[in-house]
Design an enzyme around this catalytic site. Structure first.
Site, PDB file in Angstrom:
ATOM      1  N   LYS A  90     109.768   5.858  69.451  1.00 58.24           N
ATOM      2  CA  LYS A  90     108.917   5.899  69.373  1.00 58.24           C
ATOM      3  C   LYS A  90     107.196   6.401  69.627  1.00 58.24           C
ATOM      4  O   LYS A  90     107.218   6.649  71.303  1.00 58.24           O
ATOM      5  CB  LYS A  90     108.829   4.331  69.133  1.00 58.24           C
ATOM      6  CG  LYS A  90     107.647   3.177  68.924  1.00 58.24           C
ATOM      7  CD  LYS A  90     108.064   1.858  68.738  1.00 58.24           C
ATOM      8  CE  LYS A  90     106.708   0.698  68.784  1.00 58.24           C
ATOM      9  NZ  LYS A  90     106.519   0.114  68.945  1.00 58.24           N
ATOM     10  N   SER A 133     106.044  -3.638  65.325  1.00 62.21           N
ATOM     11  CA  SER A 133     105.100  -2.453  64.989  1.00 62.21           C
ATOM     12  C   SER A 133     106.172  -1.051  65.144  1.00 62.21           C
ATOM     13  O   SER A 133     105.264  -0.072  65.156  1.00 62.21           O
ATOM     14  CB  SER A 133     104.290  -2.129  66.213  1.00 62.21           C
ATOM     15  OG  SER A 133     105.135  -1.952  67.854  1.00 62.21           O
ATOM     16  N   SER A 178     108.599  -7.014  67.656  1.00 64.80           N
ATOM     17  CA  SER A 178     108.512  -5.275  66.731  1.00 64.80           C
ATOM     18  C   SER A 178     110.037  -4.288  66.606  1.00 64.80           C
ATOM     19  O   SER A 178     109.753  -3.679  66.380  1.00 64.80           O
ATOM     20  CB  SER A 178     107.522  -4.340  68.045  1.00 64.80           C
ATOM     21  OG  SER A 178     106.218  -4.965  68.204  1.00 64.80           O
TER      22      SER A 178
END
EC number: 6.3.5.7
Length: 510
Positions: free
Chosen positions: A75, A150, A174
């Site tokens: 990420k 997210s 997330s």
């Protein structure tokens, strides 16, 4: 079977090389990227360099661990030295960290092959990955729908076989929410079990780094690689790390599993409720004892979170002022530079949360909002503690509904409700895992399993028992064949994407 185990066996028997595996994943990544947009930066050169290093170790007769040579996606809010880290924000569009996050350093030392940095909601603030300043990621199961957020890029990449496993961060759901939307396994560890050093902060008392994988075993193996004390993180716990693979026993006879009644009622879609209730029935058939648990404070979790998290974000994001690093807008005064830089660098959702947090912390409102929210947070923790006096783990839906359409939820409140079922776990700092438990109209549904602090082994055991006795995790999105799980070739029918450099140098680009 675990994808990591299958590839590891191929490597140690020299059936295939790490470079061959890396090239096949990079090829599939490029083929699917025009449709999915999972990645902000693809690190092809770095991946091949790391893969060749693993091959050299094998040729030299050196024993390799299970993570060596395994393609990994990261990420893009985890700092990677020499490779830009954007947080999907214009504010950090050209930022190249001078240091490495602890988790990525540990995985690099284990021999993992980093194929790229994945898309996310800007500064990890969002539930759909639509808040990225650069692109919207699509759900591999339906390209018109969101992958969740997210960490949507990481979840989509694993679901589409662009990487074997991925790292995400979880502040209010997330990791678990996109795992549910994309039909993969995602785990938020106990707060402090995994180092946050090098994770760009959103809400420091809630953020936690965790793994995505196609199977529970893949997630357990990646967790093994990142868990452990780190002196660079003051919130890191000094605890012994068990062998999580030892918890993967398909036997839960005698386990007491609590059903969170409050999360199966109003707000939960009918198809989701039906799938989760069927999963609970299946767990009972496997020998678990099912108890209904009331957690009355959970109904205040969403409101509590959206005071605490924005308050911490407003403080954490104050550092982005155009002075030290990141975007700097030209201006004729210091105050004007601050204003222009933050106005142009931050997107609407980030600005919204900064304003909410600043208001909650302001004089005259601190006691009424922030202090009260912290008191409710304590009540939520107490409800969990009472529940774990009776049960080994708790279960609930991961999300109220399956993935919604891109652009469908423009109202911020309707978007915030996506995290209704995951937020209490973050507020209490507990481990939570999502794994597939059904489908509705071709879209995955996730089952959330929650454990007491540092009880990841129990969570993994229940998840593994459920997974091994069902076949939801074996289903694949309609994007062609996986590239290398069983040594299969990638789908030749997808368009080629432009490759991007990923050298560890200041010349890295996306």
């Amino acid at each position: 079977m675990s994808v990591i185990r299958a590839l590891h066996r191929q490597l140690v028997t020299k059936e295939r090389s790490a470079e061959e595996i890396a090239r096949e994943y990079l090829e599939r990544l490029a083929q699917l990227e025009p449709q999915l947009k999972s990645f902000i930066t693809v690190t092809e050169e770095l991946a091949l360099q790391q893969a060749r290093a693993v091959d050299a170790r094998i040729r030299a007769g050196e024993a390799i661990g299970p993570l060596a040579g395994i393609p990994l996606a990261v990420k893009d809010n985890l700092c990677t030295q020499g490779i830009r880290t954007t947080c999907a924000s214009r504010m950090l569009e050209g930022f190249i960290p001078p240091y490495e996050s602890t988790v990525t350093a540990r995985l690099a030392a284990a021999g993992m092959v980093t194929v790229g940095k994945t898309n996310l909601d800007e500064f990890a603030m969002g539930s759909s990955t639509e808040n990225s300043a650069f692109q919207r990621t699509a759900n591999p199961w339906d390209l018109t729908r969101v992958p969740g957020g997210s960490s949507g890029g990481s979840a989509a990449a694993v679901a589409a076989d662009q990487a074997v496993v991925a790292l995400g961060s979880d502040t209010g759901g997330s990791i678990r929410q996109p795992a549910a939307f994309c039909g993969v396994v995602g785990l938020k560890p106990t707060y402090g079990l995994v180092s946050r050093y090098g994770l760009v902060a959103f809400a420091s008392s809630l953020d936690q780094v965790g793994p995505f994988g196609r199977t529970v075993e893949d997630v357990a193996l990646l967790l093994q690689g990142i868990a452990g004390h780190d002196p660079m993180d003051s919130t890191s716990l000094k605890v012994d790390i068990p062998d999580y693979s030892q918890a993967l026993i398909p036997d839960i006879k005698g386990f007491k599993i609590g059903v969170i009644r409050d999360l199966l009622g109003e707000g939960c879609g009918e198809e989701t409720r039906a799938a989760v209730q069927a999963a609970i029935q299946h767990l009972q058939e496997l020998g678990a004892e099912i108890l209904e648990i009331d957690c009355p404070s959970f109904r205040y979790g969403l409101a509590t979170y959206y005071i605490i998290a924005p308050s911490e974000a407003s403080a954490n994001l104050a550092r982005y002022d155009g002075v030290k690093y990141g975007l700097r807008e030209p201006a004729d005064s210091l105050l004007s530079m601050y204003g222009k830089t933050r106005a142009h660098g931050f997107g609407p959702e980030v600005k919204r949360r900064i304003m909410i947090g600043t208001y909650a912390l302001s004089s005259g409102y601190y006691d009424a909002y922030y202090l009260k929210a912290q008191k409710v947070r304590t009540l939520i923790k107490q409800d969990f503690l009472k529940a774990f006096e009776k049960v080994d783990v708790l279960v609930s839906p991961t999300t109220p509904t399956p993935a919604f359409k891109l652009g469908e939820r423009e109202d911020p409140l309707s978007m915030y409700l996506c995290d209704l079922m995951t937020i209490p776990v973050n507020l209490a700092g507990l481990p939570g895992l999502s794994l597939p438990c059904g489908f509705a109209d071709g879209l995955p549904i996730g089952l959330q399993i929650v454990g007491n602090a540092l009880q990841e082994s129990k969570v993994l055991r229940v998840a593994y028992a459920y997974e091994q006795s069902t076949d939801w995790h074996k289903r694949r999105p309609p994007l062609g064949q996986p590239s290398v799980k069983e040594g299969q070739g990638s789908d030749p029918g997808q368009p080629q994407a432009k490759r991007r450099s990923g050298k560890r140098s200041k010349k890295s680009k996306s």
